[in-house]
Design a protein around this motif. Structure first.
Motif, short mmCIF file in Angstrom:
data_model
loop_
_atom_site.label_atom_id
_atom_site.label_comp_id
_atom_site.label_asym_id
_atom_site.label_seq_id
_atom_site.Cartn_x
_atom_site.Cartn_y
_atom_site.Cartn_z
N GLY A 63 -9.20 4.87 -111.88
CA GLY A 63 -7.75 4.94 -111.95
C GLY A 63 -7.05 4.37 -110.74
O GLY A 63 -7.46 3.37 -110.17
N HIS A 64 -5.96 5.05 -110.34
CA HIS A 64 -5.12 4.53 -109.26
C HIS A 64 -5.82 4.59 -107.91
O HIS A 64 -5.53 3.79 -107.03
CB HIS A 64 -3.79 5.29 -109.21
N ARG A 65 -6.76 5.52 -107.72
CA ARG A 65 -7.49 5.56 -106.45
C ARG A 65 -8.41 4.35 -106.29
O ARG A 65 -8.54 3.81 -105.21
CB ARG A 65 -8.30 6.84 -106.35
N ARG A 66 -9.03 3.93 -107.38
CA ARG A 66 -9.88 2.74 -107.32
C ARG A 66 -9.03 1.51 -107.04
O ARG A 66 -9.40 0.65 -106.26
CB ARG A 66 -10.67 2.58 -108.61
N MET A 67 -7.85 1.43 -107.69
CA MET A 67 -6.97 0.30 -107.46
C MET A 67 -6.49 0.27 -106.01
O MET A 67 -6.41 -0.79 -105.39
CB MET A 67 -5.77 0.35 -108.41
N LEU A 68 -6.21 1.43 -105.45
CA LEU A 68 -5.80 1.51 -104.05
C LEU A 68 -6.93 1.04 -103.13
O LEU A 68 -6.69 0.31 -102.16
CB LEU A 68 -5.39 2.93 -103.69
N ALA A 69 -8.18 1.41 -103.45
CA ALA A 69 -9.32 0.94 -102.65
C ALA A 69 -9.47 -0.57 -102.74
O ALA A 69 -9.76 -1.24 -101.74
CB ALA A 69 -10.60 1.64 -103.11
N VAL A 70 -9.26 -1.12 -103.93
CA VAL A 70 -9.33 -2.58 -104.10
C VAL A 70 -8.23 -3.26 -103.30
O VAL A 70 -8.46 -4.31 -102.67
CB VAL A 70 -9.25 -2.95 -105.60
N VAL A 71 -7.04 -2.69 -103.28
CA VAL A 71 -5.93 -3.27 -102.51
C VAL A 71 -6.25 -3.23 -101.01
O VAL A 71 -6.01 -4.20 -100.29
CB VAL A 71 -4.60 -2.53 -102.83
N VAL A 72 -6.80 -2.12 -100.53
CA VAL A 72 -7.15 -2.01 -99.12
C VAL A 72 -8.19 -3.07 -98.75
O VAL A 72 -8.06 -3.77 -97.73
CB VAL A 72 -7.66 -0.59 -98.78
N VAL A 73 -9.22 -3.21 -99.55
CA VAL A 73 -10.25 -4.22 -99.28
C VAL A 73 -9.64 -5.62 -99.35
O VAL A 73 -9.95 -6.48 -98.52
CB VAL A 73 -11.42 -4.07 -100.28
N GLY A 74 -8.76 -5.86 -100.31
CA GLY A 74 -8.10 -7.16 -100.42
C GLY A 74 -7.26 -7.48 -99.19
O GLY A 74 -7.27 -8.62 -98.69
N LEU A 75 -6.53 -6.50 -98.67
CA LEU A 75 -5.74 -6.72 -97.47
C LEU A 75 -6.61 -7.00 -96.25
O LEU A 75 -6.28 -7.84 -95.41
CB LEU A 75 -4.83 -5.52 -97.21
N ILE A 76 -7.74 -6.30 -96.16
CA ILE A 76 -8.67 -6.56 -95.06
C ILE A 76 -9.21 -7.97 -95.15
O ILE A 76 -9.26 -8.72 -94.16
CB ILE A 76 -9.81 -5.52 -95.06
N LEU A 77 -9.62 -8.38 -96.35
CA LEU A 77 -10.13 -9.74 -96.53
C LEU A 77 -9.05 -10.79 -96.27
O LEU A 77 -9.34 -11.85 -95.69
CB LEU A 77 -10.71 -9.91 -97.93
N LEU A 78 -7.82 -10.52 -96.68
CA LEU A 78 -6.72 -11.45 -96.41
C LEU A 78 -6.52 -11.61 -94.90
O LEU A 78 -6.33 -12.73 -94.41
CB LEU A 78 -5.44 -10.95 -97.06
N GLY A 79 -6.59 -10.51 -94.16
CA GLY A 79 -6.47 -10.59 -92.71
C GLY A 79 -7.58 -11.40 -92.09
O GLY A 79 -7.35 -12.20 -91.17
N VAL A 80 -8.80 -11.22 -92.57
CA VAL A 80 -9.94 -12.00 -92.04
C VAL A 80 -9.77 -13.47 -92.36
O VAL A 80 -9.98 -14.34 -91.49
CB VAL A 80 -11.27 -11.45 -92.61
N ILE A 81 -9.37 -13.78 -93.59
CA ILE A 81 -9.19 -15.19 -93.98
C ILE A 81 -8.08 -15.85 -93.17
O ILE A 81 -8.24 -16.99 -92.70
CB ILE A 81 -8.92 -15.29 -95.50
N LEU A 82 -6.96 -15.16 -92.98
CA LEU A 82 -5.87 -15.73 -92.18
C LEU A 82 -6.29 -15.94 -90.73
O LEU A 82 -5.94 -16.95 -90.10
CB LEU A 82 -4.64 -14.83 -92.25
#
Length: 96
Positions: A63-82
């Motif tokens: 549910g929404h907790r899994r989506m929140l975890a995916v968003v957190v990981v996505g933001l971390i990866l976006l920071g690394v890529i930038l």
């Protein structure tokens, strides 16, 4: 005296009256093990254990907790890529 206990003896007081072969009981024993585990602090191994616990928790949730975890990981990866993108841009600017 300082010998480690096996999995069945470790949480025997908490699991009194429960079937040791029940999957829910096994999951509860694993949860207790995670809660009482001592990991090294302020080391790479300690941080990696924390990341592993986060990944295991994200895989178990829905549910929404899994989506929140995916968003957190996505933001971390976006920071690394930038960071890599800007660093490569600076390196290319300096070389050429």
């Amino acid at each position: 005296m300082g010998e480690p206990k096996d999995e069945r003896e470790k949480f025997q007081e908490e699991l009194i009256g429960l079937d040791p072969h029940d999957p829910e009981t096994k999951a509860f024993a694993e949860h207790l093990d995670r809660m009482k585990r001592e990991r090294p602090g302020f080391t790479v191994e300690g941080y990696l254990d924390g990341v592993r616990d986060f990944a295991d928790s994200a895989n178990r949730t829905t549910g929404h907790r899994r989506m929140l975890a995916v968003v957190v990981v996505g933001l971390i990866l976006l920071g690394v890529i930038l960071t890599i993108w800007f660093a490569l841009g600076d390196i290319i600017t300096i070389i050429f």
